[in-house]
Design an enzyme around this catalytic site. Structure first.
Site: not given
Lengths: 232, 232
Positions: A52, A121
Site C-alpha cells: 500500500s 492494481s
C-alpha cells in the site's frame, strides 16, 4: 441517424428468403482474433503488485494516459472500484482477500479477452494468488504481465496516502500488509520497478518499452500500414 | 517494432527536467468520454432474459456478428463462460443464483464503462435481480437495455438444447425455471421479442433498429464525418 446501414446486407438477403438462420449464425462465432483486429490491439492484463502506498495506482493512471495518447484502449481495476462493486460482499479475512484477488483476476481476463489492456492494481500480497491469476490467463492464451512496484516499507509508510499505516500501527486495522501480515515479493516478476528510486515517467517508459519490444500490443494478423516500417 | 514513439513527447520533456510527475498525472484521469472517443462508440449493456432454450444466446451470437460487421466492439457473457469463471464457486440455490446475477451485472458494467457493448444472456428469472442490474447501470450513467426473449414454454421445452427440461421433468434437477421455479416476465422490457414467432435475422434487425434510432452506439461528442448526414 447516420447513413450507416441498419443491417449487413447478407442478413437482409437471408431474411428475404425467409430461411431459418440459426445454423448460419452459430457456425461463425466471433473470435478473439476478430476482436483484436477490430480494435487493432491485443488485450492483456498488466498486474501491479506491491505495498500500500508503493505507487501502483499512480503508475496505472499514468500508463492509462500514455496508452490513450497512443490510441490504445485500456481500463483500470483497483481496490477502490472493485471493493464497491463486484467485491462489495467481501471483507478482509484471509479467505475474503484471496477471493477478492480471484474475482479481480477473472474480471481482468474478461477485459483482456475483449481486447482491452486491463490495468489491475492490487496489493495482492500472496504469491499463490498472483500465480493463480497468471495461470488463468496462460490457460486461456491471454497475456499477463506481473509488474512489481517495489518500494521500501519506510517510504510507503511515510507516504501513507490513505492513512492506513497509521491505523495499522495503532492496532485499529489488523492484518495489514507489511505491518502484521506478510508481503511475498515476486520471484520472477516480468518487470521490477523500484518506485522509490525513479519517477513515474521512468516507470511508464520501462513498461511501454517492454510492451513494444515484446510486441505485446499489436494483433499479429494486422498488415503493415503504408509508411510503417517493420524491423525484425 | 513499428515506428510508433515509445512515449508521448510530453512525458519525455518532463523526464528530462527530472520533475516529480505524480501530480501532473493524477490531475488528468482518463474519462469514460475519452474511452468512448477512442473506440468511437459508447459502451452499454444489452441484457437478454428468458427461459432456458428461448434463444437468448443464439440472438447474442448473431448480434455480436452484426455489430462486428459494422465495426462495433462487443463481448458476450453467458452462463457457460461465467459459471466456469467468476461464478465457479456458486451453486444453484436461490441465494447463489441471485449472487450469480449480481456479479454478472457488475462485470457487464465494467465492460460498458470500458466502452464495450456487453451482450449478457442469462435466464435471470427474478424481476428484482434484473432491476438491480439496471439500477447499477443507471447510477453510473451507463446504458442498459432489457431484451425479453419471450418463447412459449412448450417451444423452449421441445428444443431443450441442453437436455435440462428432461432432467427437470424427471426430478433430476430441482428449481428449474419454468418447471418448478417461476420466471417473472419483464413488465417494461426495452425490447420484447417473440422468439418463437420470428427468425433470428428479424430479432437482430429489431435490436439494431432500436440501437440506431435511440442513437445508443455513437459517442455524443464525435463530430460528423464527411458525407454523413445527421437528422434530428
Amino acid at each position: 441517424m447516420s447513413n450507416i446501414p441498419l443491417l449487413n446486407i447478407n442478413y437482409l438477403v437471408i431474411m428475404e428468403k425467409n430461411v431459418a438462420t440459426n445454423i448460419f449464425w452459430q457456425d461463425g462465432f466471433v473470435t478473439r482474433e476478430d476482436r483484436n483486429r477490430l480494435l487493432r490491439q491485443t488485450g492483456l492484463t498488466i498486474w501491479f503488485t506491491g505495498l500500500s502506498g508503493s505507487g501502483k495506482t499512480t503508475l496505472a493512471i499514468a500508463l492509462e494516459q500514455e496508452l490513450l495518447s497512443q490510441g490504445i484502449a485500456s481500463y483500470r481495476l483497483d481496490g477502490d472500484n472493485m471493493r464497491f462493486g463486484i467485491n462489495k460482499n467481501l471483507g478482509f479475512s484471509l479467505e475474503d482477500r484471496r477471493e477478492n484477488i480471484r474475482r479481480v483476476g477473472e474480471v481482468s481476463k474478461v477485459l483482456a479477452d475483449a481486447s482491452i489492456i486491463a490495468l489491475s492494481s492490487f496489493i495482492s500480497p500472496y504469491r499463490d494468488d498472483r500465480d493463480s491469476v497468471r495461470a488463468l490467463h496462460d490457460s486461456a492464451g491471454l497475456g499477463f504481465l506481473e509488474v512489481h512496484v517495489d518500494c521500501a516499507l519506510e517510504t510507503a509508510e511515510s507516504r501513507d496516502p490513505k492513512g492506513l499505516y497509521k491505523k495499522a500501527r495503532s492496532g485499529e486495522i489488523k492484518n495489514f500488509t507489511g505491518i502484521d501480515d506478510p508481503y511475498e515479493k515476486p520471484i520472477n516478476a516480468d518487470i521490477h520497478l523500484r518506485s522509490d528510486k525513479m519517477t513515474v515517467a521512468q516507470e511508464v517508459l520501462i513498461v511501454m518499452t517492454h510492451l513494444r519490444q515484446n510486441d505485446l500490443l499489436s494483433p499479429k494478423s494486422i498488415p503493415c500500414e503504408e509508411g510503417q516500417k517493420i524491423s525484425d
